[in-house]
Write a protein that holds these residues in place. Structure first.
Motif, mmCIF file in Angstrom:
data_model
loop_
_atom_site.group_PDB
_atom_site.id
_atom_site.type_symbol
_atom_site.label_atom_id
_atom_site.label_comp_id
_atom_site.label_asym_id
_atom_site.label_seq_id
_atom_site.Cartn_x
_atom_site.Cartn_y
_atom_site.Cartn_z
ATOM 1 N N GLN A 33 -6.031 -47.748 12.729
ATOM 2 C CA GLN A 33 -6.371 -46.470 13.558
ATOM 3 C C GLN A 33 -5.249 -45.687 14.115
ATOM 4 O OE1 GLN A 33 -9.664 -45.716 13.811
ATOM 5 N NE2 GLN A 33 -8.761 -43.711 14.592
ATOM 6 N N VAL A 34 -4.537 -46.656 14.855
ATOM 7 C CA VAL A 34 -3.362 -45.848 15.596
ATOM 8 C C VAL A 34 -2.621 -45.169 14.416
ATOM 9 C CG1 VAL A 34 -1.185 -46.459 16.613
ATOM 10 C CG2 VAL A 34 -3.224 -47.790 17.338
ATOM 11 N N ALA A 35 -2.059 -45.730 13.416
ATOM 12 C CA ALA A 35 -1.382 -44.863 12.363
ATOM 13 C C ALA A 35 -2.461 -43.442 11.876
ATOM 14 C CB ALA A 35 -1.196 -45.840 11.223
ATOM 15 N N GLN A 36 -3.419 -43.756 11.800
ATOM 16 C CA GLN A 36 -4.357 -42.672 11.340
ATOM 17 C C GLN A 36 -4.370 -41.361 12.640
ATOM 18 O OE1 GLN A 36 -8.102 -44.225 10.194
ATOM 19 N NE2 GLN A 36 -7.496 -44.722 8.446
ATOM 20 N N ASP A 37 -4.365 -42.040 13.709
ATOM 21 C CA ASP A 37 -4.486 -40.960 15.021
ATOM 22 C C ASP A 37 -3.123 -40.245 14.981
ATOM 23 O OD1 ASP A 37 -7.034 -41.614 15.557
ATOM 24 O OD2 ASP A 37 -6.542 -43.064 17.145
ATOM 25 N N ALA A 38 -1.904 -40.962 14.511
ATOM 26 C CA ALA A 38 -0.517 -40.321 14.747
ATOM 27 C C ALA A 38 -0.639 -39.375 13.500
ATOM 28 C CB ALA A 38 0.436 -41.404 14.740
ATOM 29 N N GLU A 39 -1.015 -39.804 12.616
ATOM 30 C CA GLU A 39 -0.877 -38.979 11.433
ATOM 31 C C GLU A 39 -2.047 -37.542 11.648
ATOM 32 O OE1 GLU A 39 -2.785 -38.866 6.837
ATOM 33 O OE2 GLU A 39 -2.013 -40.618 7.562
ATOM 34 N N ASP A 40 -3.000 -37.653 12.157
ATOM 35 C CA ASP A 40 -3.771 -36.623 12.558
ATOM 36 C C ASP A 40 -3.247 -35.825 13.406
ATOM 37 O OD1 ASP A 40 -5.671 -37.565 10.617
ATOM 38 O OD2 ASP A 40 -7.086 -38.168 12.123
ATOM 39 N N ASP A 41 -2.654 -36.236 14.574
ATOM 40 C CA ASP A 41 -1.890 -35.637 15.720
ATOM 41 C C ASP A 41 -0.883 -34.728 15.078
ATOM 42 O OD1 ASP A 41 -1.614 -34.856 18.215
ATOM 43 O OD2 ASP A 41 0.203 -36.020 18.182
ATOM 44 N N ASP A 47 0.163 -26.551 13.040
ATOM 45 C CA ASP A 47 -0.374 -25.515 13.051
ATOM 46 C C ASP A 47 -0.894 -25.157 14.481
ATOM 47 O OD1 ASP A 47 -0.052 -25.347 10.257
ATOM 48 O OD2 ASP A 47 -2.017 -26.424 9.893
ATOM 49 N N ASN A 48 -1.300 -25.923 15.440
ATOM 50 C CA ASN A 48 -1.916 -25.564 16.672
ATOM 51 C C ASN A 48 -1.107 -26.148 17.854
ATOM 52 O OD1 ASN A 48 -4.066 -24.521 15.398
ATOM 53 N ND2 ASN A 48 -4.384 -26.376 14.615
ATOM 54 N N GLU A 49 -1.230 -25.612 19.080
ATOM 55 C CA GLU A 49 -0.780 -26.359 20.188
ATOM 56 C C GLU A 49 -1.800 -27.313 20.516
ATOM 57 O OE1 GLU A 49 2.078 -25.757 22.203
ATOM 58 O OE2 GLU A 49 2.694 -24.711 20.341
ATOM 59 N N PRO A 50 -1.270 -28.471 21.249
ATOM 60 C CA PRO A 50 -2.290 -29.599 21.960
ATOM 61 C C PRO A 50 -3.091 -28.915 22.916
ATOM 62 C CG PRO A 50 -0.103 -30.428 21.520
ATOM 63 C CD PRO A 50 0.098 -28.971 21.281
ATOM 64 N N ASP A 51 -4.442 -29.410 23.023
ATOM 65 C CA ASP A 51 -5.280 -29.101 24.138
ATOM 66 C C ASP A 51 -5.724 -27.522 23.794
ATOM 67 O OD1 ASP A 51 -4.948 -31.592 25.328
ATOM 68 O OD2 ASP A 51 -3.331 -31.041 26.299
ATOM 69 N N THR A 52 -5.859 -27.281 22.707
ATOM 70 C CA THR A 52 -6.261 -25.778 22.480
ATOM 71 C C THR A 52 -7.671 -26.293 21.605
ATOM 72 O OG1 THR A 52 -5.246 -25.328 20.395
ATOM 73 C CG2 THR A 52 -4.139 -24.636 22.309
ATOM 74 N N GLU A 53 -8.578 -24.953 21.557
ATOM 75 C CA GLU A 53 -9.703 -25.242 20.787
ATOM 76 C C GLU A 53 -9.465 -25.453 19.045
ATOM 77 O OE1 GLU A 53 -12.801 -22.379 21.184
ATOM 78 O OE2 GLU A 53 -12.445 -22.244 23.349
ATOM 79 N N ALA A 54 -8.270 -24.639 18.838
ATOM 80 C CA ALA A 54 -8.101 -25.044 17.204
ATOM 81 C C ALA A 54 -7.558 -26.186 16.937
ATOM 82 C CB ALA A 54 -6.911 -23.980 16.861
ATOM 83 N N TYR A 55 -6.678 -26.899 17.904
ATOM 84 C CA TYR A 55 -6.188 -28.462 17.977
ATOM 85 C C TYR A 55 -7.361 -29.254 17.799
ATOM 86 C CZ TYR A 55 -3.867 -32.626 18.950
ATOM 87 O OH TYR A 55 -3.300 -33.753 18.844
ATOM 88 N N GLU A 56 -8.178 -29.089 18.657
ATOM 89 C CA GLU A 56 -9.423 -29.835 18.669
ATOM 90 C C GLU A 56 -10.356 -29.884 17.414
ATOM 91 O OE1 GLU A 56 -9.731 -32.471 21.062
ATOM 92 O OE2 GLU A 56 -8.094 -31.599 21.999
ATOM 93 N N ALA A 57 -10.507 -28.678 17.171
ATOM 94 C CA ALA A 57 -11.253 -28.351 15.711
ATOM 95 C C ALA A 57 -10.619 -29.070 14.737
ATOM 96 C CB ALA A 57 -11.355 -26.943 15.651
ATOM 97 N N CYS A 58 -9.314 -28.953 14.662
ATOM 98 C CA CYS A 58 -8.438 -29.601 13.397
ATOM 99 C C CYS A 58 -8.830 -31.069 13.576
ATOM 100 C CB CYS A 58 -7.083 -29.289 13.784
ATOM 101 S SG CYS A 58 -5.968 -30.125 12.429
ATOM 102 N N ARG A 59 -8.464 -31.769 14.728
ATOM 103 C CA ARG A 59 -8.854 -32.872 14.948
ATOM 104 C C ARG A 59 -10.212 -33.708 14.396
ATOM 105 N NH1 ARG A 59 -5.044 -36.318 17.685
ATOM 106 N NH2 ARG A 59 -6.282 -37.963 17.160
ATOM 107 N N ALA A 60 -11.223 -32.792 14.803
ATOM 108 C CA ALA A 60 -12.556 -33.170 14.613
ATOM 109 C C ALA A 60 -12.810 -32.991 13.171
ATOM 110 C CB ALA A 60 -13.533 -32.086 15.513
ATOM 111 N N ASP A 61 -12.186 -32.033 12.488
ATOM 112 C CA ASP A 61 -12.409 -31.777 10.912
ATOM 113 C C ASP A 61 -11.728 -33.063 10.226
ATOM 114 O OD1 ASP A 61 -13.064 -30.401 8.537
ATOM 115 O OD2 ASP A 61 -10.850 -30.129 8.390
#
Length: 90
Positions: A33-41, A47-61
């Motif tokens: 899970q930690v490896a997957q979170d790091a890969e997703d991050d 493509d996006n700055e952290p804590d933006t809507e585009a970043y959060e949408a990317c993580r959710a996708d």
């Protein structure tokens, strides 16, 4: 009789050492899970700055894609077990 005892004496420790404990399985899942979170991050930060809507949408996708793949993998394993007659009541 001695031959069977000798074979069991050799194979039993090998068989017991192959079993993973509950803690080992859990720590493996946490590490995955930690490896997957790091890969997703990393992928979403490209493509996006952290804590933006585009970043959060990317993580959710990416989370949704991983969940869909997990469902597909589970279904494949379940179907395989059914073919072998292992999980008839699921």
């Amino acid at each position: 009789m001695i031959r069977i005892a000798l074979i069991l004496a050799v194979l039993l420790p090998v068989g017991l050492s192959a079993c993973a404990s509950r803690e080992e399985v859990q720590s493996g899942r946490v590490a995955q899970q930690v490896a997957q979170d790091a890969e997703d991050d990393t992928a979403c930060r490209a493509d996006n700055e952290p804590d933006t809507e585009a970043y959060e949408a990317c993580r959710a996708d990416r989370t949704a894609q991983r969940a869909r793949q997990s469902d597909i993998d589970y279904q494949k394993a379940r179907d395989f077990d059914r073919v072998l007659g292992g999980l008839d009541n699921l």
